[in-house]
Motif scaffolding. Sequence first.
Motif, PDB file in Angstrom:
ATOM      1  N   ALA A   1      17.448 -33.436 -12.439  1.00 37.77           N
ATOM      2  CA  ALA A   1      17.723 -32.239 -11.639  1.00 37.77           C
ATOM      3  C   ALA A   1      16.426 -31.561 -11.209  1.00 37.77           C
ATOM      4  O   ALA A   1      16.354 -30.976 -10.120  1.00 37.77           O
ATOM      5  N   ALA A   2      15.402 -31.636 -12.038  1.00 31.51           N
ATOM      6  CA  ALA A   2      14.131 -30.987 -11.702  1.00 31.51           C
ATOM      7  C   ALA A   2      13.490 -31.617 -10.480  1.00 31.51           C
ATOM      8  O   ALA A   2      12.999 -30.918  -9.583  1.00 31.51           O
ATOM      9  N   MET A   3      13.503 -32.932 -10.405  1.00 33.85           N
ATOM     10  CA  MET A   3      12.888 -33.603  -9.264  1.00 33.85           C
ATOM     11  C   MET A   3      13.686 -33.387  -7.988  1.00 33.85           C
ATOM     12  O   MET A   3      13.110 -33.202  -6.907  1.00 33.85           O
ATOM     13  N   VAL A   4      15.018 -33.388  -8.109  1.00 42.70           N
ATOM     14  CA  VAL A   4      15.871 -33.109  -6.941  1.00 42.70           C
ATOM     15  C   VAL A   4      15.546 -31.727  -6.386  1.00 42.70           C
ATOM     16  O   VAL A   4      15.394 -31.539  -5.171  1.00 42.70           O
ATOM     17  N   ALA A   5      15.428 -30.744  -7.279  1.00 41.37           N
ATOM     18  CA  ALA A   5      15.114 -29.378  -6.855  1.00 41.37           C
ATOM     19  C   ALA A   5      13.733 -29.298  -6.219  1.00 41.37           C
ATOM     20  O   ALA A   5      13.552 -28.712  -5.143  1.00 41.37           O
ATOM     21  N   TYR A   6      12.754 -29.895  -6.864  1.00 44.02           N
ATOM     22  CA  TYR A   6      11.381 -29.791  -6.376  1.00 44.02           C
ATOM     23  C   TYR A   6      11.201 -30.436  -5.009  1.00 44.02           C
ATOM     24  O   TYR A   6      10.519 -29.875  -4.142  1.00 44.02           O
ATOM     25  N   GLN A   7      11.803 -31.576  -4.789  1.00 42.08           N
ATOM     26  CA  GLN A   7      11.631 -32.285  -3.521  1.00 42.08           C
ATOM     27  C   GLN A   7      12.061 -31.434  -2.328  1.00 42.08           C
ATOM     28  O   GLN A   7      11.481 -31.528  -1.238  1.00 42.08           O
TER      29      GLN A   7
END
Length: 240
Positions: A223-229
């Motif tokens: 979820a962190a990478m999805v948000a950051y992208q």
Amino acid sequence: MFEMLMAGVYIRVNNRYPFIENQCKDWIVSQSKKEPDMIVSATEEEMIQERTSESFSKGYCESICIYRNIAKQLYRFDAFVFHASVVSLDEKGYAFTAKSGVGKSTHTRYWLETFGNRAYVVNGDKPIIRYQNGTFYAYGTPWQGKENWGVNAVVPLNACSFLVRGIENKIERMNEKEVLLRLFHQVLMPKGEKAMNGFLELMEQFLQEVPFYRLECKKDRSAAMVAYQEMKQGKEGNKL
């Protein structure tokens, strides 16, 4: 009594109990000859109303009341307290806000685990957001939530997300109407017509300058990478 510098605001605190002075130790400054920007204290009545549990000490209740009284005056400095967690990644701030129990702290932890020493928590619960020189900045404060995540630091705020639980990880940009329905549940609004007018003007500027997202996420680190992208684009990203 002690004096502190928080979010660039010089504050004199007239406290009765040592709890808050210890809590604010990283923000305390030597007393100056100049007049403070604000002077705050908590009345006995305020502390009694705040003490909803016998497990709450008087010092803890005084601290909560004093921060609330600080928050009520912040509009004078184009600033407000935001019920959110702010993570700094590569020296840009990312805010996550949600109803209690949704998973704000869990999502914050995912960012720390995913990005390692590139990331740190500016404040885990009640940062101050201040508009200065055309930019909104997130400031760390001594009021950091149950995890005690936070430092005396400041970063430009790149984007904000409202967290909701989901069965998949997805993020989408929100329009101003959608943001307004949620935002005012996460800020403390001042009282009085003049104060309210100034605060509403600040909120309008906030919506124009900082992109907001709805982040639906499941409980895993991806979820962190999805948000950051999506959020890393900031206000230079997709326009509504």
